[in-house]
Motif scaffolding. Structure first.
Motif, short mmCIF file in Angstrom:
data_model
loop_
_atom_site.label_atom_id
_atom_site.label_comp_id
_atom_site.label_asym_id
_atom_site.label_seq_id
_atom_site.Cartn_x
_atom_site.Cartn_y
_atom_site.Cartn_z
N ILE A 244 0.85 -1.19 0.00
CA ILE A 244 0.00 0.00 0.00
C ILE A 244 0.89 1.24 0.00
CG2 ILE A 244 -1.77 1.34 1.22
CD1 ILE A 244 -2.80 -1.23 2.47
N ILE A 245 0.71 2.08 -1.02
CA ILE A 245 1.42 3.36 -1.09
C ILE A 245 0.37 4.47 -1.11
CG2 ILE A 245 2.91 4.81 -2.54
CD1 ILE A 245 4.11 2.00 -3.48
N LEU A 246 0.54 5.43 -0.22
CA LEU A 246 -0.44 6.53 -0.07
C LEU A 246 0.20 7.86 -0.42
CD1 LEU A 246 -1.94 5.52 3.41
CD2 LEU A 246 -2.82 4.91 1.16
N ILE A 247 -0.45 8.60 -1.30
CA ILE A 247 0.02 9.95 -1.65
C ILE A 247 -1.09 10.91 -1.24
CG2 ILE A 247 0.74 11.45 -3.54
CD1 ILE A 247 1.62 8.55 -4.81
N ASN A 248 -0.81 11.69 -0.22
CA ASN A 248 -1.84 12.50 0.43
C ASN A 248 -1.49 13.98 0.28
OD1 ASN A 248 -4.21 12.39 2.36
ND2 ASN A 248 -2.82 13.65 3.58
N CYS A 249 -2.36 14.76 -0.31
CA CYS A 249 -2.07 16.18 -0.51
C CYS A 249 -1.74 16.87 0.82
CB CYS A 249 -3.27 16.87 -1.14
SG CYS A 249 -2.98 18.62 -1.45
N ILE A 250 -0.73 17.73 0.80
CA ILE A 250 -0.35 18.47 2.01
C ILE A 250 -1.52 19.29 2.56
CG2 ILE A 250 0.68 20.32 0.60
CD1 ILE A 250 1.64 19.34 4.24
N LEU A 251 -2.40 19.76 1.67
CA LEU A 251 -3.54 20.55 2.15
C LEU A 251 -4.53 19.68 2.93
CD1 LEU A 251 -4.12 22.83 -0.99
CD2 LEU A 251 -2.89 23.39 1.11
N ARG A 252 -4.66 18.42 2.54
CA ARG A 252 -5.46 17.47 3.34
C ARG A 252 -4.79 17.27 4.70
NH1 ARG A 252 -8.60 12.81 0.89
NH2 ARG A 252 -7.53 11.51 2.42
N THR A 253 -3.46 17.06 4.66
CA THR A 253 -2.73 16.84 5.92
C THR A 253 -2.95 18.02 6.87
OG1 THR A 253 -1.08 15.52 4.74
CG2 THR A 253 -0.45 16.35 6.90
N ILE A 254 -2.91 19.24 6.31
CA ILE A 254 -3.12 20.43 7.16
C ILE A 254 -4.52 20.40 7.78
CG2 ILE A 254 -3.38 22.96 7.11
CD1 ILE A 254 -1.04 22.94 4.99
N ILE A 255 -5.54 20.01 7.00
CA ILE A 255 -6.90 19.90 7.56
C ILE A 255 -6.93 18.84 8.66
CG2 ILE A 255 -9.29 19.21 7.04
CD1 ILE A 255 -8.93 20.53 4.26
N PHE A 256 -6.29 17.69 8.41
CA PHE A 256 -6.25 16.63 9.43
C PHE A 256 -5.60 17.14 10.71
CE2 PHE A 256 -5.77 13.11 5.94
CZ PHE A 256 -7.05 13.39 5.49
N GLN A 257 -4.50 17.91 10.55
CA GLN A 257 -3.80 18.46 11.72
C GLN A 257 -4.71 19.44 12.47
OE1 GLN A 257 -0.38 19.92 9.61
NE2 GLN A 257 0.87 18.10 10.03
N GLN A 258 -5.39 20.29 11.71
CA GLN A 258 -6.28 21.29 12.35
C GLN A 258 -7.39 20.60 13.13
OE1 GLN A 258 -7.62 23.82 9.13
NE2 GLN A 258 -5.78 25.09 9.18
N GLN A 259 -7.86 19.45 12.60
CA GLN A 259 -8.96 18.74 13.27
C GLN A 259 -8.44 17.70 14.28
OE1 GLN A 259 -12.09 17.28 10.76
NE2 GLN A 259 -12.33 19.22 9.67
N GLY A 260 -7.11 17.58 14.37
CA GLY A 260 -6.52 16.65 15.34
C GLY A 260 -6.83 15.19 15.07
N ILE A 261 -6.89 14.80 13.77
CA ILE A 261 -7.31 13.42 13.46
C ILE A 261 -6.23 12.59 12.76
CG2 ILE A 261 -9.79 13.92 13.41
CD1 ILE A 261 -9.58 14.07 10.33
N CYS A 262 -4.99 13.11 12.66
CA CYS A 262 -3.92 12.35 11.98
C CYS A 262 -3.75 10.95 12.58
CB CYS A 262 -2.60 13.10 12.06
SG CYS A 262 -2.57 14.59 11.03
N ASP A 263 -3.68 10.88 13.92
CA ASP A 263 -3.47 9.57 14.57
C ASP A 263 -4.65 8.64 14.34
OD1 ASP A 263 -1.06 10.41 15.44
OD2 ASP A 263 -1.65 10.76 17.52
N LYS A 264 -5.88 9.21 14.36
CA LYS A 264 -7.08 8.39 14.14
C LYS A 264 -7.04 7.74 12.77
CE LYS A 264 -10.47 10.68 17.09
NZ LYS A 264 -11.26 11.91 17.14
N ILE A 265 -6.57 8.50 11.76
CA ILE A 265 -6.52 7.98 10.39
C ILE A 265 -5.52 6.84 10.30
CG2 ILE A 265 -5.85 8.60 8.02
CD1 ILE A 265 -7.14 11.42 8.74
#
Length: 383
Positions: A325-346
């Motif tokens: 599995i290789i994941l390419i995730n836009c940095i702008l999505r990552t920023i939204i995940f960080q703002q919502q505090g959900i990176c670890d949940k994902i």
């Protein structure tokens, strides 16, 4: 080599390229000659030239491609100032890499290199069946507006619209100065690295975005396609029209851009085109190509965790036993995940299915002929 597809993922937070490369190799279960492809995702803090050379030397029997990032992704989470490396072994799968520069100018001069890389593992250009057992992964430099030129060039050479290329634009930790990609030790900052994959194993390439159409449409009445700038929307100042459509004061347009990008529909699929910034005169710089006289729609967020779960489940229906599995995730999505505090949940969501994964935060995402933003591209190969 393994009879089935085996993916090993290792991580290093060592400060310099030499120490990091040594640690990555040391952490792998097998000696370097047991792998036939290596992909690495590295923070721009590292000397990428040294890192690429060292990894090419250590995995001399494998195809090795890499990219600088705006963050790395693995079971360690969404990390930064680190390197994630994934080593693949499968005696039924063949890999062939190529890298070239000047992709934003005259990529056609590299036609033979691309054809040779494909031919090396038995992929024939203009073969209408080539997509059934092969695809390509690409890393393209993220600051030279070359993504669309690369995709046009690729399909002009391959001559099979069903053949899938998928990948991401290299990042540089939001410095916006210089990005790098490499293949087998050769590094470029204005080009692309492409890894052809030929396999009898099932594979699935999926795009996911966390937005839905808002019903608010607008026409790009004037644009500079080459520099990706919107000059007018519905014949009006773009910032004023954007704010009007959202029903917000013009002064709030900047803060709305992250969660209200533009969407374009191709073949029944929505592709996101993100706003880079509003210029002082109200024109809009975009992260992907915009065309005059095209209609775009403002997008709005959907519940993120549910959407990711839904697309993960659909991927697992296609490939119940992923080997890679290789994941390419836009940095702008990552920023939204960080703002919502959900990176670890994902990351835990993937972990809860017993999945291992490697990837990076990118400056753009490519799938087929389309370059888009704020998207997750997943490349999954079955066991």
């Amino acid at each position: 080599l393994e009879r089935i597809m085996k993916q090993e993922i290792v991580f290093s937070g060592q400060a310099d390229a030499e120490s990091a490369a040594q640690e990555l190799v040391r952490k792998l279960k097998n000696p370097p000659e047991r792998y036939n492809a290596v992909l690495f995702f590295a923070s721009s803090d590292y000397d990428f030239e040294i890192l690429s050379t060292l990894l090419h030397e250590k995995f001399s029997g494998a195809q090795v491609i890499g990219t600088t990032t705006s963050g790395e992704i693995s079971k360690q989470g969404f990390t930064s100032r680190s390197i994630v490396l994934t080593a693949l072994s499968c005696d039924r799968t063949k890999f062939s890499g190529v890298v070239f520069d000047g992709v934003d100018k005259f990529p056609i001069v590299h036609k033979k290199e691309l054809e040779d890389a494909a031919a090396k593992i038995g992929i024939r250009c203009a073969d209408p069946t080539s997509h059934r057992n092969a695809f390509a992964i690409t890393f393209v430099n993220g600051l030279c507006n070359a993504e669309e030129a690369l995709l046009s060039f690729f399909y002009a050479v391959i001559k099979n619209d069903d053949f899938m290329i998928a990948g991401g634009s290299a990042g540089d930790d939001l410095k916006f100065k210089k990005t790098f990609v490499s293949c087998n030790g050769k590094v470029v900052s204005d080009g692309a690295a492409i890894l052809f994959v030929k396999t009898p194993l099932p594979f699935f390439i999926q795009k996911e975005n966390i937005f839905k159409p808002s019903g608010k449409r607008t026409k790009i009445t004037q644009a500079d396609t080459y520099i990706r700038k919107i000059i007018s929307l519905d014949g009006m100042n773009p910032r004023r029209r954007y704010a009007e459509l959202l029903g917000i004061p013009e002064s709030k347009a900047d803060s709305a851009a992250l969660t209200n990008p533009f969407g374009r529909v191709f073949g029944g699929h929505t592709f996101i085109s993100s706003i880079a910034c509003f210029n002082p005169d109200g024109t809009i710089n975009m992260y992907s190509r915009v065309l005059a006289n095209s209609t775009v729609e403002l997008m709005e967020l959907v519940p993120i965790k549910e959407k990711i779960e839904e697309s993960l489940n659909s991927a697992l229906r296609e490939i119940p036993h992923p080997g890679c599995i290789i994941l390419i995730n836009c940095i702008l999505r990552t920023i939204i995940f960080q703002q919502q505090g959900i990176c670890d949940k994902i990351c835990r969501l993937y972990g809860s299915h017993g999945l291992d994964f490697a990837g990076f935060s990118s400056y753009g995402e490519q799938i087929g002929r389309i370059n888009s933003n704020q998207t997750l591209v997943s490349i999954i190969i079955g066991e």
